[in-house]
Design a protein around this motif. Structure first.
Motif, PDB file in Angstrom:
ATOM      1  N   ILE A  91       0.852  -1.201   0.000  1.00  0.00           N
ATOM      2  CA  ILE A  91       0.000   0.000   0.000  1.00  0.00           C
ATOM      3  C   ILE A  91       0.884   1.246   0.000  1.00  0.00           C
ATOM      4  CG2 ILE A  91      -1.660   1.363   1.368  1.00  0.00           C
ATOM      5  CD1 ILE A  91      -2.643  -1.439   2.479  1.00  0.00           C
ATOM      6  N   ALA A  92       1.877   1.268   0.876  1.00  0.00           N
ATOM      7  CA  ALA A  92       2.774   2.420   0.979  1.00  0.00           C
ATOM      8  C   ALA A  92       3.518   2.651  -0.337  1.00  0.00           C
ATOM      9  CB  ALA A  92       3.765   2.212   2.122  1.00  0.00           C
ATOM     10  N   TYR A  93       3.965   1.570  -0.964  1.00  0.00           N
ATOM     11  CA  TYR A  93       4.668   1.697  -2.250  1.00  0.00           C
ATOM     12  C   TYR A  93       3.758   2.354  -3.287  1.00  0.00           C
ATOM     13  CZ  TYR A  93       7.261   0.530  -6.478  1.00  0.00           C
ATOM     14  OH  TYR A  93       7.938   0.612  -7.673  1.00  0.00           O
ATOM     15  N   ASP A  94       2.521   1.861  -3.380  1.00  0.00           N
ATOM     16  CA  ASP A  94       1.592   2.406  -4.376  1.00  0.00           C
ATOM     17  C   ASP A  94       1.234   3.860  -4.080  1.00  0.00           C
ATOM     18  OD1 ASP A  94       1.623   0.118  -5.851  1.00  0.00           O
ATOM     19  OD2 ASP A  94      -0.398  -0.557  -5.332  1.00  0.00           O
ATOM     20  N   LEU A  95       1.024   4.187  -2.816  1.00  0.00           N
ATOM     21  CA  LEU A  95       0.702   5.575  -2.454  1.00  0.00           C
ATOM     22  C   LEU A  95       1.882   6.506  -2.734  1.00  0.00           C
ATOM     23  CD1 LEU A  95      -1.180   5.068   0.960  1.00  0.00           C
ATOM     24  CD2 LEU A  95      -2.197   5.846  -1.196  1.00  0.00           C
ATOM     25  N   LEU A  96       3.081   6.053  -2.395  1.00  0.00           N
ATOM     26  CA  LEU A  96       4.278   6.874  -2.575  1.00  0.00           C
ATOM     27  C   LEU A  96       4.556   7.135  -4.049  1.00  0.00           C
ATOM     28  CD1 LEU A  96       6.665   8.221  -1.035  1.00  0.00           C
ATOM     29  CD2 LEU A  96       7.917   6.072  -1.314  1.00  0.00           C
ATOM     30  N   HIS A  97       4.340   6.109  -4.871  1.00  0.00           N
ATOM     31  CA  HIS A  97       4.666   6.230  -6.298  1.00  0.00           C
ATOM     32  C   HIS A  97       3.437   6.519  -7.164  1.00  0.00           C
ATOM     33  CE1 HIS A  97       8.139   3.980  -4.625  1.00  0.00           C
ATOM     34  NE2 HIS A  97       8.806   4.725  -5.476  1.00  0.00           N
TER      35      HIS A  97
ATOM     36  N   THR B  69      -6.442  -5.325   0.102  1.00  0.00           N
ATOM     37  CA  THR B  69      -7.851  -4.988  -0.131  1.00  0.00           C
ATOM     38  C   THR B  69      -8.058  -3.484   0.058  1.00  0.00           C
ATOM     39  OG1 THR B  69      -8.467  -5.250   2.194  1.00  0.00           O
ATOM     40  CG2 THR B  69      -8.512  -7.241   0.824  1.00  0.00           C
ATOM     41  N   GLN B  70      -9.175  -2.988  -0.425  1.00  0.00           N
ATOM     42  CA  GLN B  70      -9.492  -1.560  -0.238  1.00  0.00           C
ATOM     43  C   GLN B  70      -9.643  -1.228   1.244  1.00  0.00           C
ATOM     44  OE1 GLN B  70      -9.558   1.234  -2.326  1.00  0.00           O
ATOM     45  NE2 GLN B  70      -8.421  -0.332  -3.468  1.00  0.00           N
ATOM     46  N   LYS B  71     -10.180  -2.191   2.011  1.00  0.00           N
ATOM     47  CA  LYS B  71     -10.326  -1.957   3.447  1.00  0.00           C
ATOM     48  C   LYS B  71      -8.952  -1.797   4.099  1.00  0.00           C
ATOM     49  CE  LYS B  71     -12.352  -3.743   7.700  1.00  0.00           C
ATOM     50  NZ  LYS B  71     -12.961  -4.866   8.403  1.00  0.00           N
ATOM     51  N   GLU B  72      -7.987  -2.663   3.723  1.00  0.00           N
ATOM     52  CA  GLU B  72      -6.634  -2.560   4.279  1.00  0.00           C
ATOM     53  C   GLU B  72      -6.005  -1.218   3.910  1.00  0.00           C
ATOM     54  OE1 GLU B  72      -5.085  -7.199   4.467  1.00  0.00           O
ATOM     55  OE2 GLU B  72      -5.168  -6.187   2.522  1.00  0.00           O
ATOM     56  N   LYS B  73      -6.272  -0.763   2.683  1.00  0.00           N
ATOM     57  CA  LYS B  73      -5.728   0.527   2.238  1.00  0.00           C
ATOM     58  C   LYS B  73      -6.330   1.683   3.046  1.00  0.00           C
ATOM     59  CE  LYS B  73      -4.929   3.352  -1.878  1.00  0.00           C
ATOM     60  NZ  LYS B  73      -5.240   3.541  -3.315  1.00  0.00           N
ATOM     61  N   GLN B  74      -7.635   1.627   3.258  1.00  0.00           N
ATOM     62  CA  GLN B  74      -8.307   2.688   4.028  1.00  0.00           C
ATOM     63  C   GLN B  74      -7.785   2.734   5.465  1.00  0.00           C
ATOM     64  OE1 GLN B  74     -12.405   1.610   3.500  1.00  0.00           O
ATOM     65  NE2 GLN B  74     -12.514   2.461   1.423  1.00  0.00           N
ATOM     66  N   LEU B  75      -7.596   1.563   6.061  1.00  0.00           N
ATOM     67  CA  LEU B  75      -7.077   1.500   7.434  1.00  0.00           C
ATOM     68  C   LEU B  75      -5.675   2.093   7.522  1.00  0.00           C
ATOM     69  CD1 LEU B  75      -8.245  -2.050   8.613  1.00  0.00           C
ATOM     70  CD2 LEU B  75      -8.915   0.141   9.624  1.00  0.00           C
ATOM     71  N   PHE B  76      -4.853   1.796   6.520  1.00  0.00           N
ATOM     72  CA  PHE B  76      -3.481   2.315   6.516  1.00  0.00           C
ATOM     73  C   PHE B  76      -3.484   3.832   6.344  1.00  0.00           C
ATOM     74  CE2 PHE B  76       0.593   3.388   4.491  1.00  0.00           C
ATOM     75  CZ  PHE B  76       1.468   2.837   5.404  1.00  0.00           C
ATOM     76  N   GLU B  77      -4.336   4.322   5.427  1.00  0.00           N
ATOM     77  CA  GLU B  77      -4.409   5.776   5.202  1.00  0.00           C
ATOM     78  C   GLU B  77      -4.926   6.492   6.449  1.00  0.00           C
ATOM     79  OE1 GLU B  77      -5.075   6.633   0.547  1.00  0.00           O
ATOM     80  OE2 GLU B  77      -6.688   5.484   1.463  1.00  0.00           O
ATOM     81  N   ARG B  78      -5.861   5.862   7.155  1.00  0.00           N
ATOM     82  CA  ARG B  78      -6.381   6.453   8.391  1.00  0.00           C
ATOM     83  C   ARG B  78      -5.263   6.510   9.445  1.00  0.00           C
ATOM     84  NH1 ARG B  78     -11.172   3.307  10.815  1.00  0.00           N
ATOM     85  NH2 ARG B  78     -11.939   3.585   8.689  1.00  0.00           N
ATOM     86  N   ARG B  79      -4.469   5.444   9.515  1.00  0.00           N
ATOM     87  CA  ARG B  79      -3.337   5.426  10.448  1.00  0.00           C
ATOM     88  C   ARG B  79      -2.362   6.561  10.117  1.00  0.00           C
ATOM     89  NH1 ARG B  79      -0.602   1.692  13.744  1.00  0.00           N
ATOM     90  NH2 ARG B  79       1.669   1.953  13.815  1.00  0.00           N
ATOM     91  N   LEU B  80      -2.092   6.732   8.839  1.00  0.00           N
ATOM     92  CA  LEU B  80      -1.187   7.793   8.386  1.00  0.00           C
ATOM     93  C   LEU B  80      -1.675   9.157   8.877  1.00  0.00           C
ATOM     94  CD1 LEU B  80       1.209   8.486   6.369  1.00  0.00           C
ATOM     95  CD2 LEU B  80      -0.525   8.681   4.604  1.00  0.00           C
ATOM     96  N   GLU B  81      -2.953   9.427   8.716  1.00  0.00           N
ATOM     97  CA  GLU B  81      -3.516  10.716   9.142  1.00  0.00           C
ATOM     98  C   GLU B  81      -3.509  10.865  10.660  1.00  0.00           C
ATOM     99  OE1 GLU B  81      -7.372  11.270   7.370  1.00  0.00           O
ATOM    100  OE2 GLU B  81      -6.579  10.824   5.365  1.00  0.00           O
TER     101      GLU B  81
ATOM    102  N   VAL C 102       0.759  15.944   8.292  1.00  0.00           N
ATOM    103  CA  VAL C 102       0.654  14.816   7.364  1.00  0.00           C
ATOM    104  C   VAL C 102       1.313  15.114   6.012  1.00  0.00           C
ATOM    105  CG1 VAL C 102      -1.654  15.404   6.488  1.00  0.00           C
ATOM    106  CG2 VAL C 102      -0.905  13.036   6.478  1.00  0.00           C
ATOM    107  N   LYS C 103       1.178  16.360   5.505  1.00  0.00           N
ATOM    108  CA  LYS C 103       1.763  16.685   4.193  1.00  0.00           C
ATOM    109  C   LYS C 103       3.293  16.704   4.264  1.00  0.00           C
ATOM    110  CE  LYS C 103      -1.812  19.212   1.655  1.00  0.00           C
ATOM    111  NZ  LYS C 103      -2.959  18.898   2.506  1.00  0.00           N
ATOM    112  N   THR C 104       3.830  17.308   5.315  1.00  0.00           N
ATOM    113  CA  THR C 104       5.283  17.439   5.450  1.00  0.00           C
ATOM    114  C   THR C 104       5.965  16.087   5.608  1.00  0.00           C
ATOM    115  OG1 THR C 104       4.665  19.307   6.852  1.00  0.00           O
ATOM    116  CG2 THR C 104       6.991  18.867   6.633  1.00  0.00           C
ATOM    117  N   LEU C 105       5.372  15.232   6.408  1.00  0.00           N
ATOM    118  CA  LEU C 105       6.029  13.980   6.778  1.00  0.00           C
ATOM    119  C   LEU C 105       5.559  12.777   5.969  1.00  0.00           C
ATOM    120  CD1 LEU C 105       5.888  14.390  10.681  1.00  0.00           C
ATOM    121  CD2 LEU C 105       7.789  14.914   9.174  1.00  0.00           C
TER     122      LEU C 105
END
Length: 377
Positions: free
Chosen positions: A318-324, A334-346, A353-356
């Protein structure tokens, strides 16, 4: 007095007295009430009074504590490669390093579960400044790596530690754990620092390093956490390094990181032990006749083992795809796993969040990039 006295773990003859001295400490009570929530204080205190060896303390108390940590803050620990090890042989485990306490604790739990010799483990003396933590670490078979020394003192300390590890492995038949570099990997790029191997080689006193390293029975270890419980805590240092600034730790930062690693959510965890390095050392010895080049080559062999066997999780893809800004690995999550990861990031980075963001994502994405060098992932 032994020359190792100021860095070594407790001898079994010292264990009971050390336990009696810390059993009433508030942190010991907190650890025991976490580990044995349904057991009366008098019961575990009586058990501690009857404990006279490090192994008994590790098996009856620390092993149970780690199981509780796994139960409370993970979705379980899996292992691979342990079947290649001999139960009666001492090994030098050189591991990537993600968490201050858990990396070595989880390896020891896995070794015990597989009927193997548990390790003596290196720990920075900066992490055990409080007397309670120092006693607890020595009760858990930790030996001290001295930090903040002058160049001359560092040389003497490194030689002493090298001799101590060699003594443990060859004279006491005690396995040893050491991280592949000083400090935890903060950016997801696990790399063996040649300085660690040079320190190990000090005990061979100028003789050929290849036969010496073969005697140590080096086993590379890769450990991966689906979620790094200290991911956000690593960001300020990464930001400072990115801006070419000197990073100065906050007071109690190490202790906060230590606790966060233990109680923070990790989801799934995997430990893989690689092959014992033997024929690889023969090849290095045949190819290079300079010890510095031999050590560089050995560092690369250890990296190859750790990076190629590192267990990748949906979070890494997920991180690779978001970064690139791609969906290259969308079949790996899964989309659920992606949403959970993005929520964790925020949640973890909040207003910053933008800077880091890129640094946070790179920490999870770099293991994918590294593994792609060895195979299609």
């Amino acid at each position: 007095m032994s020359k190792f006295d100021h860095i070594r773990q407790f001898y079994d003859s010292e264990v009971n007295e050390a336990l009696q001295s810390i059993m009433h400490h508030p942190m010991m009570k907190a650890l025991m009430s976490f580990t044995f929530p349904d057991v009366d204080e008098a019961v575990w205190m009586e058990q501690l009074k009857r404990t006279h060896s490090i192994r008994d303390f590790q098996v009856n108390f620390i092993y149970q504590s780690v199981q509780r940590v796994l139960e409370k803050s993970s979705d379980g620990l899996t292992t691979s490669g342990f079947e290649k090890l001999d139960p009666n042989t001492a090994y030098l485990f050189i591991s990537n390093h993600r968490d201050i306490i858990l990396d070595t604790s989880l390896l020891n739990v896995s070794l015990f579960d597989h009927g193997m010799i548990m390790t003596a483990s290196a720990i920075g003396d900066n992490l055990v400044q409080k007397s309670f933590l120092l006693s607890l670490s020595k009760l858990n078979r930790n030996f001290l790596v001295q930090r903040g020394l002058s160049p001359r003192e560092l040389l003497q300390s490194s030689k002493l530690m090298s001799e101590f590890m060699y003594h443990l492995l060859t004279k006491e038949n005690r396995s040893v754990w050491i991280a592949q570099r000083e400090g935890r990997t903060k950016d997801g790029n696990d790399a063996t620092h040649p300085g660690v191997l040079k320190m190990l080689a000090m005990a061979c006193e100028g003789k050929d390093v290849i036969p010496f390293f073969k005697k140590l029975k080096i086993v590379p270890v890769s450990i991966s956490y689906e979620y790094d419980p200290t991911d956000a805590l690593k960001m300020p240092q990464l930001m400072a390094e990115a801006n070419d600034e000197v990073y100065i730790k906050e007071k109690n930062e190490d202790f906060i990181t230590l606790i966060s690693g233990i109680i923070g959510q990790k989801k799934r965890i995997h430990i893989h032990v690689g092959d014992i390095l033997d024929t690889e050392l023969d090849k290095i010895g045949a190819e290079f006749d300079n010890s510095n080049k031999q050590i560089q080559a050995l560092a690369q062999v250890i990296d190859d083992s750790i990076l190629s066997t590192y267990r990748l999780w949906p979070t890494n893809f997920i991180a690779y795809d978001l970064l690139h800004k791609t969906d290259q690995f969308s079949d790996k999550y899964t989309q659920k796993e992606k949403q959970l990861f993005e929520r964790r990031l925020e949640m973890k980075l909040g207003a910053e969040v933008k800077t880091l963001r890129d640094g946070f994502l790179a920490m999870y994405a770099n293991p994918v990039i590294n593994k792609m060098k060895y195979e299609n992932v």
